[in-house]
Scaffold this motif. Structure first.
Motif, PDB file in Angstrom:
ATOM      1  N   VAL A 136       0.825  -1.210   0.000  1.00 31.86           N
ATOM      2  CA  VAL A 136       0.000   0.000   0.000  1.00 31.86           C
ATOM      3  C   VAL A 136       0.857   1.257   0.000  1.00 31.86           C
ATOM      4  O   VAL A 136       0.781   2.079  -0.915  1.00 31.86           O
ATOM      5  N   ASN A 137       1.699   1.419   1.028  1.00 32.37           N
ATOM      6  CA  ASN A 137       2.447   2.675   1.157  1.00 32.37           C
ATOM      7  C   ASN A 137       3.500   2.854   0.067  1.00 32.37           C
ATOM      8  O   ASN A 137       3.558   3.902  -0.593  1.00 32.37           O
ATOM      9  N   LEU A 138       4.361   1.854  -0.124  1.00 37.59           N
ATOM     10  CA  LEU A 138       5.385   1.979  -1.162  1.00 37.59           C
ATOM     11  C   LEU A 138       4.760   2.126  -2.545  1.00 37.59           C
ATOM     12  O   LEU A 138       5.204   2.955  -3.353  1.00 37.59           O
ATOM     13  N   THR A 139       3.734   1.328  -2.828  1.00 41.03           N
ATOM     14  CA  THR A 139       3.118   1.398  -4.147  1.00 41.03           C
ATOM     15  C   THR A 139       2.477   2.759  -4.411  1.00 41.03           C
ATOM     16  O   THR A 139       2.567   3.294  -5.518  1.00 41.03           O
ATOM     17  N   THR A 140       1.828   3.334  -3.375  1.00 39.63           N
ATOM     18  CA  THR A 140       1.178   4.634  -3.547  1.00 39.63           C
ATOM     19  C   THR A 140       2.193   5.729  -3.837  1.00 39.63           C
ATOM     20  O   THR A 140       2.010   6.548  -4.747  1.00 39.63           O
ATOM     21  N   VAL A 141       3.268   5.760  -3.061  1.00 37.50           N
ATOM     22  CA  VAL A 141       4.294   6.786  -3.263  1.00 37.50           C
ATOM     23  C   VAL A 141       4.948   6.627  -4.634  1.00 37.50           C
ATOM     24  O   VAL A 141       5.178   7.605  -5.351  1.00 37.50           O
ATOM     25  N   LEU A 142       5.247   5.390  -5.010  1.00 38.17           N
ATOM     26  CA  LEU A 142       5.850   5.155  -6.324  1.00 38.17           C
ATOM     27  C   LEU A 142       4.930   5.591  -7.456  1.00 38.17           C
ATOM     28  O   LEU A 142       5.350   6.280  -8.393  1.00 38.17           O
ATOM     29  N   TRP A 143       3.664   5.215  -7.369  1.00 37.14           N
ATOM     30  CA  TRP A 143       2.729   5.521  -8.458  1.00 37.14           C
ATOM     31  C   TRP A 143       2.488   7.024  -8.597  1.00 37.14           C
ATOM     32  O   TRP A 143       2.571   7.579  -9.699  1.00 37.14           O
ATOM     33  N   LEU A 144       2.185   7.683  -7.484  1.00 36.89           N
ATOM     34  CA  LEU A 144       1.906   9.117  -7.560  1.00 36.89           C
ATOM     35  C   LEU A 144       3.162   9.907  -7.911  1.00 36.89           C
ATOM     36  O   LEU A 144       3.100  10.890  -8.651  1.00 36.89           O
ATOM     37  N   GLY A 145       4.301   9.495  -7.376  1.00 38.44           N
ATOM     38  CA  GLY A 145       5.549  10.148  -7.760  1.00 38.44           C
ATOM     39  C   GLY A 145       5.855   9.942  -9.232  1.00 38.44           C
ATOM     40  O   GLY A 145       6.291  10.859  -9.930  1.00 38.44           O
ATOM     41  N   GLY A 146       5.595   8.727  -9.725  1.00 41.58           N
ATOM     42  CA  GLY A 146       5.812   8.439 -11.138  1.00 41.58           C
ATOM     43  C   GLY A 146       4.924   9.280 -12.041  1.00 41.58           C
ATOM     44  O   GLY A 146       5.361   9.751 -13.089  1.00 41.58           O
ATOM     45  N   LEU A 147       3.659   9.493 -11.629  1.00 39.88           N
ATOM     46  CA  LEU A 147       2.750  10.328 -12.415  1.00 39.88           C
ATOM     47  C   LEU A 147       3.281  11.751 -12.543  1.00 39.88           C
ATOM     48  O   LEU A 147       3.235  12.357 -13.623  1.00 39.88           O
ATOM     49  N   ALA A 148       3.767  12.290 -11.415  1.00 41.64           N
ATOM     50  CA  ALA A 148       4.267  13.665 -11.440  1.00 41.64           C
ATOM     51  C   ALA A 148       5.511  13.788 -12.316  1.00 41.64           C
ATOM     52  O   ALA A 148       5.648  14.741 -13.098  1.00 41.64           O
ATOM     53  N   VAL A 149       6.427  12.845 -12.188  1.00 41.94           N
ATOM     54  CA  VAL A 149       7.646  12.885 -13.002  1.00 41.94           C
ATOM     55  C   VAL A 149       7.294  12.739 -14.484  1.00 41.94           C
ATOM     56  O   VAL A 149       7.860  13.419 -15.350  1.00 41.94           O
ATOM     57  N   THR A 150       6.343  11.873 -14.784  1.00 42.92           N
ATOM     58  CA  THR A 150       5.920  11.659 -16.166  1.00 42.92           C
ATOM     59  C   THR A 150       5.342  12.927 -16.784  1.00 42.92           C
ATOM     60  O   THR A 150       5.606  13.251 -17.947  1.00 42.92           O
ATOM     61  N   SER A 151       4.540  13.662 -15.991  1.00 39.13           N
ATOM     62  CA  SER A 151       3.905  14.872 -16.520  1.00 39.13           C
ATOM     63  C   SER A 151       4.933  15.933 -16.890  1.00 39.13           C
ATOM     64  O   SER A 151       4.656  16.794 -17.727  1.00 39.13           O
ATOM     65  N   LEU A 152       6.112  15.874 -16.303  1.00 42.08           N
ATOM     66  CA  LEU A 152       7.127  16.894 -16.574  1.00 42.08           C
ATOM     67  C   LEU A 152       8.179  16.422 -17.570  1.00 42.08           C
ATOM     68  O   LEU A 152       8.705  17.219 -18.346  1.00 42.08           O
ATOM     69  N   THR A 153       8.485  15.126 -17.555  1.00 44.91           N
ATOM     70  CA  THR A 153       9.576  14.627 -18.387  1.00 44.91           C
ATOM     71  C   THR A 153       9.112  13.905 -19.636  1.00 44.91           C
ATOM     72  O   THR A 153       9.876  13.783 -20.607  1.00 44.91           O
ATOM     73  N   GLY A 154       7.873  13.404 -19.621  1.00 42.43           N
ATOM     74  CA  GLY A 154       7.407  12.620 -20.753  1.00 42.43           C
ATOM     75  C   GLY A 154       7.816  11.165 -20.694  1.00 42.43           C
ATOM     76  O   GLY A 154       7.506  10.383 -21.599  1.00 42.43           O
ATOM     77  N   TRP A 155       8.524  10.761 -19.626  1.00 39.64           N
ATOM     78  CA  TRP A 155       8.884   9.355 -19.472  1.00 39.64           C
ATOM     79  C   TRP A 155       7.628   8.520 -19.268  1.00 39.64           C
ATOM     80  O   TRP A 155       6.585   9.027 -18.871  1.00 39.64           O
ATOM     81  N   SER A 156       7.747   7.217 -19.477  1.00 40.32           N
ATOM     82  CA  SER A 156       6.657   6.325 -19.112  1.00 40.32           C
ATOM     83  C   SER A 156       6.578   6.264 -17.588  1.00 40.32           C
ATOM     84  O   SER A 156       7.567   6.516 -16.889  1.00 40.32           O
ATOM     85  N   VAL A 157       5.391   5.919 -17.065  1.00 41.00           N
ATOM     86  CA  VAL A 157       5.225   5.862 -15.613  1.00 41.00           C
ATOM     87  C   VAL A 157       6.153   4.815 -15.010  1.00 41.00           C
ATOM     88  O   VAL A 157       6.749   5.020 -13.943  1.00 41.00           O
ATOM     89  N   MET A 158       6.306   3.679 -15.678  1.00 42.33           N
ATOM     90  CA  MET A 158       7.172   2.613 -15.151  1.00 42.33           C
ATOM     91  C   MET A 158       8.626   3.070 -15.089  1.00 42.33           C
ATOM     92  O   MET A 158       9.329   2.797 -14.108  1.00 42.33           O
ATOM     93  N   THR A 159       9.070   3.775 -16.114  1.00 43.46           N
ATOM     94  CA  THR A 159      10.453   4.287 -16.109  1.00 43.46           C
ATOM     95  C   THR A 159      10.648   5.290 -14.976  1.00 43.46           C
ATOM     96  O   THR A 159      11.676   5.259 -14.279  1.00 43.46           O
TER      97      THR A 159
END
Length: 527
Positions: A136-159
């Motif tokens: 729950v906790n690790l997955t939530t932080v990873l997913w939401l952090g990945g979304l934010a990084v993706t919106s700025l860099t254009g990377w895939s969420v997994m990357t």
């Protein structure tokens, strides 16, 4: 939207500085090998300012920045109740609970349960916390952090998630809690500066005179977004049910998180002394008051910006968690790098802290019970391997577990709320009720989970904060009654934990009371 050269330089400088400081503070004197106290509790030498900063850096993660900004856009300032109530709870924990924990010289929260109730309760909660932090906790932080990084860099969420996970592991696995806590000072400074910067930019972009004028415009144009107590007609009432937000189950969530959560309390357990630990929590309480101004207010401003076409209102309406990433587009070159570094700081600090807590519980409460005679270096190695393994598991669980939900912040609150009532009951009665025993503890933990799940699916229209409060009240009564119906604590202590008769009796009584709790829950649902 792209990062320019100055942004990349700022982000790279932040990363290099963080890694360098982490390695520097993780050094041990020549001839001294890092032992479990060094790795898991920073040698019990943390000062108050490091404790307070680390608490906030660990807490203000992607779920806070991304999730609460999204809730600010969708709901308004009412979501700030999570922050301001937390400040009150931190003071209570510092005054009344920390002296109990530090006096016992424990490494983990399950160790307190072991001393108070026995090995069975400790083992159950150790497995639960490792699973919760990972799934729950690790997955939530990873997913939401990945979304934010993706919106700025254009990377895939997994990357993006893999990059965040790798960076967190790189600076935290070697040094343990000491590296995490001391580098969190840098994280907090960057986080607060970057957070206030995005707030100022968002307010300044509004059609008003300056940022202060923009704040006044929000107050004038969007009074509904500044209501702390929501009406039943509000679409967000199910998440923040009016007066129950201030009087009900939210307090249960706070005490579970800030008072009895390894991920948080581990910093206080690593303090030089009780006074330093208490001052650290008081410092954290002060910082919590500031949080809504750097995460919620920008989300409210995004509503008007979207109405004016300066943000993609359609995308935000579909997924409010995109709000903070969209707001970052307003930052100019250079400042955008600082804001991006602040977001990374929040994410990787939380990831590193969770990894350390998972490794501490797994190693000290589960693995060491299985292999108690291994050397200190061996346990430190196991801690590193378990932390890295948990991160890999969370990386692959993030999308299926969190990706489909509207609000990651509310999702993690509800998941945690399934067991929070039982946790708070077990600790509070463990402190203040001498007759509370292991059977009562199992009844509270298992019964609260069972009834919570049944009510979730049997009465889905009941707001989860109200449900948690009701389950908490039922659990505290059930635990107290069961404890008095079964073996007194004084007699329990004379029975060895490995005695088969004791284990069978405890299991029988627990299952009997759990059955009663399930029947009560079914009656409520059907009625």
């Amino acid at each position: 939207m792209t990062l320019e050269t100055i942004d990349i330089v700022i982000i790279a400088g932040y990363a290099i500085a963080l890694l360098g400081i982490a390695l520097f503070v993780s050094r041990e004197p020549k001839g001294h090998d890092k032992n479990t106290e060094d790795y898991f509790l920073a040698g019990r030498a943390l000062p108050w300012w490091a404790i307070g900063a680390s608490l906030i850096a660990s807490n203000i993660s992607a779920e806070q920045i991304i999730g609460q900004s999204g809730q600010g856009y969708a709901v308004g300032i009412a979501i700030a109740a999570y922050e301001w109530q937390a400040a009150i709870v931190l003071i209570i924990v510092a005054k009344y609970f920390l002296p109990i924990f530090l006096k016992r010289k424990i490494y983990t929260m399950p160790q307190f349960l072991d001393q108070r109730y026995g090995h069975g309760v400790k083992t159950l909660m150790s497995f639960f916390w490792v699973a919760l932090y990972t799934a729950v906790n690790l997955t939530t932080v990873l997913w939401l952090g990945g979304l934010a990084v993706t919106s700025l860099t254009g990377w895939s969420v997994m990357t993006a998630m893999a990059a965040l996970a790798g960076f967190a592991a790189l600076y935290s696995l070697y040094g343990g809690l000491k590296a995490v806590a001391l580098t969190d000072i840098i994280q907090v400074v960057i986080l607060i500066l970057g957070g206030f910067a995005i707030t100022w930019i968002a307010l300044d972009a509004l059609p008003a005179k300056g940022a202060l004028g923009g704040l006044g415009l929000l107050w004038q144009e969007m009074p509904g977004h500044f209501e702390m107590i929501l009406d039943e007609s509000n679409p967000a009432y199910s998440d923040l049910p009016g007066i129950w937000t201030l009087l009900g189950g939210l307090w249960v969530l706070h005490f579970s998180y800030w008072g009895f959560n390894q991920y948080i309390i581990q910093r206080a357990l690593g303090a030089e002394n009780l006074g330093e630990a208490q001052r650290g929590l008081a410092f954290a309480a002060f910082l919590k008051i500031l949080v809504p101004f750097i995460v919620v207010i920008p989300g409210i401003a995004a509503v008007i910006l979207a109405q004016q076409g300066m943000l993609d209102g359609t995308a935000l309406a579909e997924k409010s968690d995109r709000t903070y990433g969209e707001l970052m587009s307003f930052a100019p070159a250079g400042l955008r790098g600082l804001v991006f570094a602040a977001l990374i700081a929040a994410v990787v600090s939380s990831l590193a802290s969770m990894m350390n807590s998972i490794s501490t519980i797994f190693t000290m409460d589960l693995y060491r019970s299985w292999k108690p005679d291994m050397g200190e270096h061996h346990y430190v190695t196991v801690g590193r391997v378990s932390a890295f393994s948990a991160m890999i598991v969370a990386l692959f669980l993030a999308r299926p577990f969190i990706g489909g939900f509207e609000s990651g912040f509310q999702t993690v609150q509800e998941y945690t709320g399934f067991i929070a009532p039982g946790i708070v009951v077990v600790f509070l009665l463990g402190f203040f009720d001498k007759k509370m025993n292991a059977v009562g503890a199992f009844t509270a933990l298992l019964g609260s989970l069972a009834v919570n799940v049944m009510l979730k699916f049997g009465m889905p229209d009941v707001p989860f904060i109200i449900r948690i409060w009701g389950v908490f009240m039922l659990s505290i009564v059930a635990a107290a009654v069961v404890s008095r119906m079964t073996t007194p604590p004084e007699e329990e202590q004379t029975v060895k934990l490995g005695d088969i008769a004791f284990a069978t009796t405890m299991l029988f009584n627990t299952l009997a009371m759990l059955t009663v709790a399930i029947l009560i829950g079914l009656y409520v649902i059907l009625w």
